[in-house]
Each structure stands twice: as structure tokens, then as C-alpha cells.
Write an enzyme that holds these catalytic residues in place. Structure first.
Site, PDB file in Angstrom:
ATOM      1  N   ASN A   1      -6.310  -5.304  13.081  1.00 47.30           N
ATOM      2  CA  ASN A   1      -4.341  -5.352  12.468  1.00 47.30           C
ATOM      3  C   ASN A   1      -3.808  -6.716  13.052  1.00 47.30           C
ATOM      4  OD1 ASN A   1      -4.825  -3.638  10.169  1.00 47.30           O
ATOM      5  ND2 ASN A   1      -4.285  -2.011  11.494  1.00 47.30           N
TER       6      ASN A   1
ATOM      7  N   HIS B   1       4.115   5.165  20.269  1.00 46.96           N
ATOM      8  CA  HIS B   1       3.348   5.929  19.344  1.00 46.96           C
ATOM      9  C   HIS B   1       2.168   6.390  19.399  1.00 46.96           C
ATOM     10  CE1 HIS B   1       3.930   7.591  15.357  1.00 46.96           C
ATOM     11  NE2 HIS B   1       3.580   6.598  15.006  1.00 46.96           N
TER      12      HIS B   1
ATOM     13  N   GLY C   1       0.725  -1.290   0.289  1.00 48.23           N
ATOM     14  CA  GLY C   1       0.143  -0.207   0.325  1.00 48.23           C
ATOM     15  C   GLY C   1       1.182   0.871   0.127  1.00 48.23           C
TER      16      GLY C   1
END
Ligand code: A3D
Length: 309
Positions: free
Chosen positions: A98, A178, A14
Site C-alpha cells: 500500500n 487506527h 473498490g
């Protein structure tokens, strides 16, 4: 950089995966395999990149595939497979979908590239790095997540813009998760050798920190579909270079902690020293009390997400 015979596979063709494949291939220091679950997409992108090779002056090879046999003997495998955020979503909203993808991809890496170093990019980053570490069963020095390199670069870009100074004069570390609880280490941020806090007032630093934390969401809302990919792919390239340089370069990355910074059984962003074997050491920074507190809060947030998987 030393010449090398590196082979790097990128899973997911992607926005991030294809841009990373382009950066790696056109840099000319690795043969690249680009793999996607969607039949033919990686093949098409690899052919397109190959057609540019005579112009870009690289003699390396690039292969597009949906077959994991092609990642055999990879030195590094980068996982970019997975859904990106949509406007209004947090990275944590991506967990269940995910997690299934990263688990599946990790089990295939374990079979087809058992000696590789794995770099995870899929969000939520620290949780997916933890999952890849567990699912591959690799030694922890061979599983890392890309985040601090990107967050640090964003922080530096904003500071440089504010002060109108060269970006390469700024040194910093962005540790922790993150996510919204990332921790820019102000006490270790220097502009041309001077502490950041001696050149910018506190309230200005706070606003730059906030803009750094929000930068991913800002880009998501401007793009409308998808998330950032130029800077994330550049940050992975920085990690790959640190490994290939084989000289102990330090890059902040999400790493499975086993007592470092007082934490165990969690992946969090810490400054890691790299060579061709992966992480060889975690650098111990002297954090201020406030930074220690923020780092622990970030760990609590990551732990609660890990519990969800
Ligand atoms: P996108 O452009 O949608 O590409 C994802 C690709 O993964 C698609 O081509 C899918 O077909 C492919 N894919 C899905 N499932 C599989 C599978 N099982 N095996 C192989 N390929 C599969 O997304 P993107 O490239 O923009 O982002 C990819 C991931 O990286 C997302 O989870 C993002 O949130 C994450 N990301 C992380 C950062 C960090 O800083 C950590 C930055 C940018 C993006």
C-alpha cells in the site's frame, strides 16, 4: 448544511471507494469523480450510480475514469486505493504494497489537484497518512486520515447497544493509531451528559473497548474477503460534512503533529477542528494519566511502522 459547488474525487473504486461515491453522490452535495487503476471498473460503477440518480433525486454529476486529468479542481480527494486485510492479517501487514500505491496516487494528486484537501483511508492508516503528507508536500492542514470518526462510531454503537440508549446521546473521542493501540478516551466519554464510568462498571467498559478495537478484524473474518466499507465510507462522509459545513466542527482524524500532545513528525488520531480549508486547529483534551500513557504507547507503535517506509 450550506449549499455548495463541491467537487470530490475518490481514488479507488473498490468496496470503500464505490460506497463512498454512492454516499456522496446520493447526498447531492458534491459532483463526484471515481477513479480506479483498473480500466473501466470506475466507469461501470459511475454509470450504474448515474442511472439511479432520477430515483434518488440528485442533479449532481458522477464520472468514472482511470485518467487523473479528471480530478482537476477537486476540493477534496479521498484515497481508498490499496489492498484490504485478509482474515488473520494486521493492518501493518499491508505496509509495503500500500505504501507504493499511496505514494503513486499522492504524486498524481500533487500534479492534478494541487489545491485539494486529501483524506486518506488506505491502511495502515496513520502510516499512509504520513506518507501522503510527505509525498504531496501539501501544507499539513490539507492532509488527514479517516480513523477516529469510525472507531468512535463503533465505540458509540457498542455502548448504546449495551445501555439501550439513543446513540446520539453518547459523546466520545477515540484517539491514537487506527490499530490495536487505539485509545478510546474514557475520561471524555459521556452518556446523556454523565460520565461513562458512572453508568457502566469498569470491567464492562474494558470489554466494550476491546470489542471496539477488534471490530475491524471481526468483520474481516466474517466477510472472508475484503474488510468493512459501510461504516468507513460513512465516517469519511462525516469528515467531508465537517469541512463543508465550514463551522469549525470537531472530528477525530489522523493528523501530522507538530508538537501537539507532545509529539512531532508523526500522524496520529487527534480531535481536529475543520472548515473548508481543512484542519484549522487541534483540540487539546485533558487526558487522564493512563490515557496519556496509552497514547504514548500508540505513538511508539506508529513510529516503528513509519520507520519501515
Ligand atoms: P478493495 O475493494 O480491494 O478496493 C481497492 C481498490 O483500489 C481496487 O478497486 C483497486 O483496483 C484500486 N487500486 C489499487 N491500486 C490503485 C492505484 N494505484 N490507483 C487507483 N486505484 C487503485 O479495498 P477496500 O475498498 O475494501 O479498501 C481499500 C483500502 O481502505 C484498504 O487499504 C483498506 O485496508 C482500507 N480501509 C481502511 C479503513 C479505515 O478505517 C482506515 C476501513 C476500511 C478499509
Amino acid at each position: 448544511m450550506k449549499p455548495s459547488l463541491y467537487k470530490i474525487s475518490v481514488i479507488g473504486a473498490g468496496a470503500v471507494g464505490a460506497t463512498l461515491a454512492q454516499r456522496l453522490f446520493e447526498s447531492g452535495f458534491a459532483d463526484v469523480v471515481l477513479l480506479d487503476v483498473v480500466k473501466n471498473i470506475a466507469r461501470g460503477k459511475a454509470l450504474d450510480l448515474m442511472d439511479a440518480a432520477p430515483i434518488m433525486g440528485t442533479e449532481k454529476s458522477i464520472v468514472g475514469t482511470d485518467d487523473y486529468k479528471d480530478i482537476r479542481d477537486s476540493d477534496i480527494v479521498v484515497i481508498t486505493a490499496g489492498l484490504p486485510r485478509k482474515p488473520g492479517m494486521t493492518r501493518e501487514d499491508l505496509i509495503s504494497k500500500n505504501a507504493a500505491i499511496v505514494k503513486d496516487v499522492s504524486s498524481k494528486i500533487k500534479i492534478h489537484a494541487p489545491e485539494a484537501i486529501v483524506i486518506v483511508v488506505t491502511n495502515p492508516l496513520d502510516i499512509m497518512t504520513y506518507l501522503a503528507y510527505k509525498a504531496t508536500g501539501f501544507n499539513r492542514n490539507r492532509v488527514v486520515g479517516m480513523a477516529g470518526a469510525l472507531d468512535g462510531s463503533r465505540f458509540i454503537a457498542l455502548i448504546a447497544d449495551e445501555l439501550k440508549v439513543r446513540r446520539d446521546l453518547i459523546k466520545t473521542y477515540v484517539m491514537g493509531s487506527h490499530g490495536d493501540t487505539m485509545v478510546p478516551i474514557i475520561s471524555q466519554t459521556f452518556v446523556n451528559g454523565r460520565l461513562l464510568s458512572s453508568v457502566i462498571p469498569k470491567d464492562k467498559i474494558e470489554s466494550i473497548v476491546k470489542r471496539t478495537c477488534d471490530r475491524g478484524a471481526e468483520i474481516v473474518s466474517l466477510l472472508g474477503t475484503g474488510s468493512a466499507y459501510y461504516s468507513p465510507s460513512a465516517a469519511v462522509l462525516k469528515m467531508v460534512k465537517a469541512m463543508m459545513d465550514d463551522a469549525g466542527d470537531v472530528v477525530t482524524a489522523s493528523f501530522y503533529l507538530n508538537g501537539e500532545y507532545g509529539l512531532k513528525d508523526i500522524c496520529m488520531g487527534v480531535p481536529c477542528r475543520f472548515d473548508r480549508r481543512g484542519v484549522i486547529d487541534v483540540m487539546k483534551l485533558e487526558l487522564s494519566n493512563e490515557e496519556k500513557e496509552l497514547f504514548s504507547r500508540s505513538a511508539v507503535a506508529v513510529k516503528s511502522s513509519i520507520d519501515l517506509i
